[in-house]
Design an enzyme around this catalytic site. Sequence first.
Site, PDB file in Angstrom:
ATOM      1  N   HIS A 115      -3.297  -2.372  -1.879  1.00  0.00           N
ATOM      2  CA  HIS A 115      -2.154  -2.091  -1.009  1.00  0.00           C
ATOM      3  C   HIS A 115      -2.737  -1.633   0.324  1.00  0.00           C
ATOM      4  O   HIS A 115      -3.790  -0.969   0.340  1.00  0.00           O
ATOM      5  CB  HIS A 115      -1.304  -0.911  -1.490  1.00  0.00           C
ATOM      6  CG  HIS A 115      -0.624  -1.066  -2.804  1.00  0.00           C
ATOM      7  ND1 HIS A 115      -1.246  -0.827  -3.994  1.00  0.00           N
ATOM      8  CD2 HIS A 115       0.662  -1.373  -3.102  1.00  0.00           C
ATOM      9  CE1 HIS A 115      -0.377  -1.002  -4.990  1.00  0.00           C
ATOM     10  NE2 HIS A 115       0.790  -1.338  -4.472  1.00  0.00           N
ATOM     11  N   ASP A 118      -3.746   2.061   0.257  1.00  0.00           N
ATOM     12  CA  ASP A 118      -4.878   2.590  -0.523  1.00  0.00           C
ATOM     13  C   ASP A 118      -6.183   2.344   0.198  1.00  0.00           C
ATOM     14  O   ASP A 118      -7.116   3.118   0.072  1.00  0.00           O
ATOM     15  CB  ASP A 118      -5.083   2.008  -1.944  1.00  0.00           C
ATOM     16  CG  ASP A 118      -4.075   1.046  -2.452  1.00  0.00           C
ATOM     17  OD1 ASP A 118      -2.965   1.507  -2.694  1.00  0.00           O
ATOM     18  OD2 ASP A 118      -4.419  -0.138  -2.628  1.00  0.00           O
TER      19      ASP A 118
HETATM   20  C1  XUL Z   1       3.793  -0.546 -10.050  1.00  0.00           C
HETATM   21  C2  XUL Z   1       2.957  -1.739  -9.885  1.00  0.00           C
HETATM   22  C3  XUL Z   1       2.370  -1.925  -8.528  1.00  0.00           C
HETATM   23  C4  XUL Z   1       2.260  -3.357  -8.103  1.00  0.00           C
HETATM   24  C5  XUL Z   1       1.772  -3.533  -6.683  1.00  0.00           C
HETATM   25  O1  XUL Z   1       4.337  -0.409 -11.323  1.00  0.00           O
HETATM   26  O2  XUL Z   1       2.734  -2.482 -10.807  1.00  0.00           O
HETATM   27  O3  XUL Z   1       1.139  -1.300  -8.520  1.00  0.00           O
HETATM   28  O4  XUL Z   1       1.388  -4.050  -8.931  1.00  0.00           O
HETATM   29  O5  XUL Z   1       2.546  -2.849  -5.773  1.00  0.00           O
END
Ligand code: XUL
Length: 459
Positions: A115, A118
């Site tokens: 993300h 992060d």
């Molecule tokens: C949350 C989840 C996230 C997504 C990416 O449950 O799975 O980490 O994979 O935003």
Amino acid sequence: MNQEHFSTVSHVQFIGDTATQRAGARCAELTKSSQPAFHHYDASAHVEGRPMRDHLRFAACYWHTMRNGLADPFGAPTAKTPWDDGSDSIDNATRRADAFFEFLAKCQIDRWCFHDRDLAPEGETIAQSERNLDALVAHAASLQSATGKRLLWGTANLFSHPRYMHGAATSPQTGAFLHACAQVRKAMEVTHALGGEGYVFWGGREGYDTLLNTDLAREREQLARFLHMAVEHARAIGFNGVLLIEPKPHEPTTHQYDSDSEATLNFLREFGLMGSFKLNIETNHATLAGHAMEHELAVAIAANSLGSVDANMGTAGLGWDTDRFPTDAYLTTRIMLAILNAGGFEQVSPHGGLNFDAKRRRESFEPVDLFHAHVAGMDAFAIGLKAAARIRADGRLREFVSARYASWEMTLGKEIRAGQRTLEQCAQEAQRIGETPIASGRQEMLEAIINDILFARDG
Ligand code: XUL
Ligand code: CO
């Protein structure tokens, strides 16, 4: 990489390594010294004519592996991260990236996912956040070229910042929507710059906590508009990777609009987005939706919409998204059977992979546990892959299923399927033939066949 962050883990041995051909004794020794070791995964070993590495297309995720301190709602973080000083500085973020790529190399994981938030700290302004991200993306790009690692997918975190408390694209206020546009524009551009194979949308807060304050129809339309805008932007910047939606029924919201595969596909069809998105199916999300993982996969595959997999598992009865590492070999067998039956990632979704969206238990706090956890997940998928290949080679399951539908392959069945028979004609045919023999579904027999294939008999 200048500095070794995981010096206690020299490198993870695997059974195909010439130095460890006589795996039994060596593995026992490694286990004793608590060094992680592969017992089943061998990147270059072939299954159904293709190396395991290409079947499984493993990725590690940045958020759990590097940024999850292992806190839970009742307790402080426990993870030891000697490379991380806990600050939001660019230096610290850079050291983390070094540690992560060292981890990927030692653990033989070819891909990663992140993300925006992060990887780099959020700044005071959008411009500052973008500069922070640019600095880390430049560093990650150099680490990618030094190590040959590839980005499976990138995404934007549209759920942590308080501005998104009511949702991002589905917020009742345009302000949050605009910020989400800024974040997705940038996250998509850097994903493209890093050669990402995909871009994920997980709508963590795109749902509601109570219908008392929510206009559901309006929010779904907002979400669709947002996704259309994102598709247009992806095309405009020349990003040809796969765009993925990751269904989840709830948590943190009471209800998320893309609650499971069927609901998401319905949403995509309703708003003319079907051709633009595929699904990123996560095991623990399937569990929360009350579905088996193979159900979610089957629904996506049937609609030619399987994109990728977030490989983890939940905890029976707990009801949380515990994101455990997928160590259940029955589960991995069912997943790999579904994927192999669909032709493998290569056929069903060449940009897909198995991303460990998984975190260690709070008690597994030592750096070496990162290796134990990923190795356990990779070994479980290697077991699942080989087991699925054995089930397919055995052929009994496939034969049973095709025999079960045999009447649909005969002339009458084919004509009905092709739309060449009316209801009236079918009714007359029913009168003519009367009752026909009914065959057993033989579920227990099939389950026993799988056990027989998976587990060696005594003697
Ligand atoms: C949350 C989840 C996230 C997504 C990416 O449950 O799975 O980490 O994979 O935003
Ligand atoms: Co996920």
